[in-house]
Design a protein around this motif. Structure first.
Motif, short mmCIF file in Angstrom:
data_model
loop_
_atom_site.label_atom_id
_atom_site.label_comp_id
_atom_site.label_asym_id
_atom_site.label_seq_id
_atom_site.Cartn_x
_atom_site.Cartn_y
_atom_site.Cartn_z
N ASP A 91 0.83 -1.21 0.00
CA ASP A 91 0.00 0.00 0.00
C ASP A 91 0.86 1.26 0.00
O ASP A 91 0.53 2.24 -0.66
N ASP A 92 1.98 1.24 0.73
CA ASP A 92 2.85 2.42 0.76
C ASP A 92 3.54 2.65 -0.57
O ASP A 92 3.83 3.79 -0.93
N ILE A 93 3.80 1.58 -1.32
CA ILE A 93 4.46 1.73 -2.62
C ILE A 93 3.45 1.98 -3.74
O ILE A 93 3.61 2.87 -4.56
N PHE A 94 2.40 1.16 -3.77
CA PHE A 94 1.48 1.14 -4.92
C PHE A 94 0.04 1.46 -4.55
O PHE A 94 -0.87 1.19 -5.33
N GLY A 95 -0.21 2.03 -3.40
CA GLY A 95 -1.58 2.26 -2.93
C GLY A 95 -2.43 3.13 -3.84
O GLY A 95 -3.65 3.04 -3.81
N ALA A 146 -1.46 -3.86 -12.45
CA ALA A 146 -0.86 -5.20 -12.26
C ALA A 146 -1.89 -6.27 -12.60
O ALA A 146 -3.06 -6.15 -12.24
N LYS A 147 -1.44 -7.29 -13.31
CA LYS A 147 -2.30 -8.43 -13.63
C LYS A 147 -2.16 -9.55 -12.62
O LYS A 147 -3.05 -10.39 -12.50
N LEU A 148 -1.03 -9.59 -11.93
CA LEU A 148 -0.74 -10.70 -11.04
C LEU A 148 0.22 -10.25 -9.95
O LEU A 148 1.17 -9.51 -10.22
N ILE A 149 -0.03 -10.70 -8.74
CA ILE A 149 0.90 -10.50 -7.64
C ILE A 149 1.29 -11.89 -7.16
O ILE A 149 0.43 -12.74 -6.91
N LYS A 150 2.60 -12.14 -7.04
CA LYS A 150 3.10 -13.41 -6.50
C LYS A 150 3.74 -13.12 -5.15
O LYS A 150 4.59 -12.24 -5.05
N ILE A 151 3.31 -13.86 -4.12
CA ILE A 151 3.83 -13.64 -2.77
C ILE A 151 4.48 -14.94 -2.29
O ILE A 151 3.81 -15.96 -2.16
N ASP A 152 5.76 -14.88 -2.03
CA ASP A 152 6.51 -16.04 -1.51
C ASP A 152 7.47 -15.48 -0.47
O ASP A 152 8.60 -15.13 -0.78
N THR A 153 6.99 -15.36 0.77
CA THR A 153 7.75 -14.68 1.81
C THR A 153 8.00 -15.58 3.02
O THR A 153 8.19 -15.08 4.13
N GLU A 154 8.00 -16.88 2.82
CA GLU A 154 8.35 -17.84 3.86
C GLU A 154 7.57 -17.66 5.16
O GLU A 154 8.12 -17.70 6.25
N GLY A 155 6.26 -17.43 5.02
CA GLY A 155 5.40 -17.32 6.20
C GLY A 155 4.89 -15.93 6.49
O GLY A 155 4.03 -15.75 7.34
N ASN A 156 5.38 -14.94 5.76
CA ASN A 156 4.94 -13.56 5.98
C ASN A 156 3.82 -13.15 5.01
O ASN A 156 3.47 -11.99 4.91
N LEU A 180 -0.47 -9.44 2.66
CA LEU A 180 -1.85 -9.19 2.25
C LEU A 180 -2.48 -8.07 3.07
O LEU A 180 -3.19 -7.21 2.53
N ARG A 181 -2.24 -8.06 4.40
CA ARG A 181 -2.78 -6.99 5.24
C ARG A 181 -2.25 -5.63 4.80
O ARG A 181 -2.96 -4.63 4.88
N GLY A 182 -1.02 -5.58 4.33
CA GLY A 182 -0.42 -4.33 3.88
C GLY A 182 -0.67 -4.01 2.42
O GLY A 182 -0.09 -3.08 1.88
N ALA A 183 -1.52 -4.80 1.78
CA ALA A 183 -1.81 -4.58 0.35
C ALA A 183 -3.30 -4.39 0.08
O ALA A 183 -3.71 -4.37 -1.08
N ARG A 184 -4.09 -4.24 1.11
CA ARG A 184 -5.56 -4.14 0.92
C ARG A 184 -5.94 -3.02 -0.06
O ARG A 184 -6.70 -3.24 -0.99
N ASN A 185 -5.44 -1.82 0.16
CA ASN A 185 -5.81 -0.70 -0.71
C ASN A 185 -5.30 -0.92 -2.12
O ASN A 185 -6.02 -0.66 -3.10
N PHE A 186 -4.07 -1.37 -2.24
CA PHE A 186 -3.48 -1.61 -3.57
C PHE A 186 -4.29 -2.65 -4.34
O PHE A 186 -4.68 -2.41 -5.48
N LEU A 187 -4.55 -3.81 -3.74
CA LEU A 187 -5.25 -4.88 -4.44
C LEU A 187 -6.66 -4.44 -4.83
O LEU A 187 -7.14 -4.76 -5.93
N THR A 188 -7.32 -3.69 -3.95
CA THR A 188 -8.69 -3.23 -4.22
C THR A 188 -8.70 -2.12 -5.28
O THR A 188 -9.43 -2.20 -6.27
N ARG A 189 -7.88 -1.12 -5.08
CA ARG A 189 -7.87 0.04 -5.99
C ARG A 189 -7.40 -0.35 -7.39
O ARG A 189 -7.98 0.05 -8.39
N ALA A 190 -6.32 -1.16 -7.46
CA ALA A 190 -5.76 -1.54 -8.76
C ALA A 190 -6.52 -2.71 -9.40
O ALA A 190 -6.22 -3.08 -10.53
N GLN A 191 -7.47 -3.27 -8.66
CA GLN A 191 -8.28 -4.37 -9.18
C GLN A 191 -7.40 -5.49 -9.73
O GLN A 191 -7.61 -5.97 -10.85
N VAL A 192 -6.40 -5.88 -8.95
CA VAL A 192 -5.48 -6.94 -9.37
C VAL A 192 -6.29 -8.23 -9.49
O VAL A 192 -6.88 -8.69 -8.52
N PRO A 193 -6.33 -8.83 -10.69
CA PRO A 193 -7.20 -9.99 -10.89
C PRO A 193 -6.72 -11.29 -10.27
O PRO A 193 -7.54 -12.18 -10.02
#
Length: 194
Positions: A77-81, A88-98, A103-116
């Protein structure tokens, strides 16, 4: 990618492939912006984490040699909010348990950018180390309007994957699920790969 050697490999591959749509940062990602401890995994160069990998039963070398450094952590959200739909068409998250924290820090970004589509690793041990769980991840994804799927092992012969939209279908086909993929949006192929 906060681990220096992996970040250098990432930059090399971006240059070798002449990618102009990849935006690398040498930072960790999470729910808020801060400085955090980042642990080296000496058993798996893709297993560096925000928790001590020596706790995992497989990581004998990491248990014998604990190494951590302070790294910058930022939320998506701080970078891409303020990103617009289609950014973005796709977000890949591989953070070894984080992943849940990301996801909690990407709510605005994912919603606003309508990442499919979002593809996330499910590391139950790592999630537990950071006080999270598979259920929390699935709940976060559902709250954000996504349908969750688990792709585990080889799919049986004859398996067909049906998705709700072109982004999900494109992501599954792009990453090769080993089965035909169909979308509720018939023209998803016209959008190109995610």
């Amino acid at each position: 990618e906060p681990e220096r050697a992996n970040y250098a490999h990432l930059l090399t591959h971006i240059a070798l492939n002449n990618f102009h749509h990849v935006f690398p940062f040498p930072w960790a990602v999470g729910h808020s912006t801060s400085v955090v401890d980042f642990f080296t995994n000496f058993d798996n160069d893709g297993g560096h984490a925000l928790w001590d990998p020596g706790r995992h039963p497989f990581n004998q070398r990491s248990r014998q040699q604990v190494s951590k450094e302070s790294v910058f952590l930022i939320s998506l959200d701080d970078i891409f909010g303020s990103a617009q739909p289609g950014f973005a068409k796709l977000i890949k998250i591989d953070t070894e348990g984080n992943e849940a924290s990301v996801l909690r820090g990407a709510r605005n970004f994912l919603t606003r950018a309508q990442v499919p589509a979002v593809i996330a690793e499910l590391n139950r041990f790592g999630l537990a180390q950071l006080g999270s769980s598979e259920q929390e991840m699935r709940t976060l994804m559902t709250d954000l309007g996504y349908t969750t799927y688990a792709l585990v092992g080889d799919l049986p012969d004859g398996t067909v994957v049906f998705t709700g939209n072109y982004g999900e279908a494109g992501a599954f086909e792009w990453y090769g699920v080993g089965a035909p993929v169909y979308s509720g949006h018939n023209g998803w192929r016209n959008w190109g790969p995610p």
